[in-house]
Write an enzyme that holds these catalytic residues in place. Sequence first.
Site, PDB file in Angstrom:
ATOM      1  N   HIS A   1       6.149   6.846  -0.083  1.00 43.31           N
ATOM      2  CA  HIS A   1       6.610   8.211   0.189  1.00 43.31           C
ATOM      3  C   HIS A   1       7.225   8.744  -1.100  1.00 43.31           C
ATOM      4  O   HIS A   1       7.805   7.975  -1.871  1.00 43.31           O
ATOM      5  CB  HIS A   1       7.747   8.267   1.206  1.00 43.31           C
ATOM      6  CG  HIS A   1       7.510   7.609   2.516  1.00 43.31           C
ATOM      7  ND1 HIS A   1       7.505   6.259   2.694  1.00 43.31           N
ATOM      8  CD2 HIS A   1       7.338   8.141   3.746  1.00 43.31           C
ATOM      9  CE1 HIS A   1       7.316   5.985   3.965  1.00 43.31           C
ATOM     10  NE2 HIS A   1       7.208   7.100   4.633  1.00 43.31           N
TER      11      HIS A   1
ATOM     12  N   ASP B   1      10.611   7.315  -1.794  1.00 38.64           N
ATOM     13  CA  ASP B   1      10.720   5.890  -2.150  1.00 38.64           C
ATOM     14  C   ASP B   1      10.713   5.745  -3.662  1.00 38.64           C
ATOM     15  O   ASP B   1      11.385   4.896  -4.221  1.00 38.64           O
ATOM     16  CB  ASP B   1       9.523   5.075  -1.641  1.00 38.64           C
ATOM     17  CG  ASP B   1       9.275   5.250  -0.174  1.00 38.64           C
ATOM     18  OD1 ASP B   1      10.244   5.493   0.565  1.00 38.64           O
ATOM     19  OD2 ASP B   1       8.097   5.136   0.240  1.00 38.64           O
TER      20      ASP B   1
HETATM   21  C1  XLS Z   1       7.270   4.894  10.699  1.00 35.85           C
HETATM   22  C2  XLS Z   1       5.985   4.862  10.036  1.00 35.85           C
HETATM   23  C3  XLS Z   1       6.095   4.941   8.530  1.00 35.85           C
HETATM   24  C4  XLS Z   1       4.808   5.394   7.955  1.00 35.85           C
HETATM   25  C5  XLS Z   1       4.892   5.664   6.518  1.00 35.85           C
HETATM   26  O1  XLS Z   1       7.406   4.531  11.831  1.00 35.85           O
HETATM   27  O2  XLS Z   1       5.266   3.742  10.446  1.00 35.85           O
HETATM   28  O3  XLS Z   1       6.506   3.725   8.000  1.00 35.85           O
HETATM   29  O4  XLS Z   1       3.779   4.510   8.172  1.00 35.85           O
HETATM   30  O5  XLS Z   1       4.807   6.955   6.249  1.00 35.85           O
END
Ligand code: XLS
Length: 443
Positions: free
Chosen positions: A102, A105
């Site tokens: 993201h 991150d």
């Molecule tokens: C949250 C999601 C997240 C996404 C990433 O529950 O799984 O981790 O996969 O954007």
Amino acid sequence: MRTYFPEIKHPVRYEGPDTRNPLAFRWYDPARKVRGIPMADHLKFSVAYWHAFCGAGADPFGLPSLGRAWRQDRDPMGIAAKTLDAAFEFFVKIGVRYYCFHDRDMAPEGKNVGETRRNLETMVGRARTKQDETGVRLMWGTAALAANPRYTHGAGTNPDPLVFAHAAGQVRQMIDATVALGGTGYVFWGGREGYSTLLNTDMKQERLQYARLLEMAVEYGARAGFSGMFFVEPKPREPSTHQYDFDAATTLGFLREFGLLDHFMLNIEANHATLAGHTFEHELQVAADAGKLGSMDINRGDPTLGWDTDQFPTDLPSATMAVLIVLRQGGFRYGGLNFDAKVRRGSFDTVDLFHAHIGAMDTMARALLVADRIIKDGVLDGFVSDRYAGWRTGIGGKVLKGKATLPELEEHAARCGEPGLTSGRQEMLESILNDYLYCSRIE
Ligand code: XLS
Ligand code: NI
Ligand code: NI
């Protein structure tokens, strides 16, 4: 350069099923060919940047427990730079060729939209250099549209257009980052796109807003040179009580309703499937049947807990069912197997990150070998095919072609009398699967 994983001296190696070394692969042998293709190409693993390098072990009851050396710096951009170093050292040592992240991150939010963009661009530039040095590539990018308090009532689905604008800006910046890093996918995931009470919510309006955001992303992606695929990742609940992208079927319906189906595929997450009351394979099959299975977030939940625990996948039966579906559709073009998984709060050591990924990669590799064997032998596929044989000819064939009528079928039923009772043989099939999982020789 400083090393963050001094305990791992060289990239993790394949040593075969008999090794006693916990830091070696037993099943994941990247060059080994399965159906003529190297295992590494079947299993396009991706490390989740957020869980592996930003996750600090905090939970609703406890403070961060994982004191990662790369998260120590007085300056947020300093932390970002160290985290990037740690990430690429890890990718190379674990032998994974892809990662996902993201915006937040990789780069901290700045004081305003412009500074936030510059932070991201700086870090993306550095990541590009690291990618070129190591050959590790971006699989997909996504925007963090949940954590900032402005998104408390949703991002794309927020009642305030200014919040929507901030979300849209983030999506735009992150599409740019994904293009710059050569990512083959861009993911929209649940975030806080949902609601808690209908007392304050216009659901029809919120879904329309969300569709507009997705539409603009597609339009901008084309302009920005994005040649990958957009994904939606269904999730039924958490943090909102009701998330709009509940499951694969709901999400496909949403994309169809707003004319977006041609531009999107689904990224199916194991733990989200179980939160929705489905199995992972159910969700994968729904997506695959629609020609829309684009990628997977591989993890697992805890069957006794009702939230997204994001544990590493170590369950061989479930992994095998998943890989069977992926093999039958001929693999992934834009996506792969992203470890949306984190080590437990009590797994304090950096070496635990290696144990976690090794165990999960071995599970998926073993599942690949078992699934390949199952498909080659054709016993299970043959059973299913025989079960529906009646639909290929005669009255069944006529129904499927849309050539039959209700009176004709009534007449057919009257003429042929009572059908025989045919066993579904579930217990036999479960035992056959167990034989493949635990007895069949796949070495
Ligand atoms: C949250 C999601 C997240 C996404 C990433 O529950 O799984 O981790 O996969 O954007
Ligand atoms: Ni996910
Ligand atoms: Ni999740």
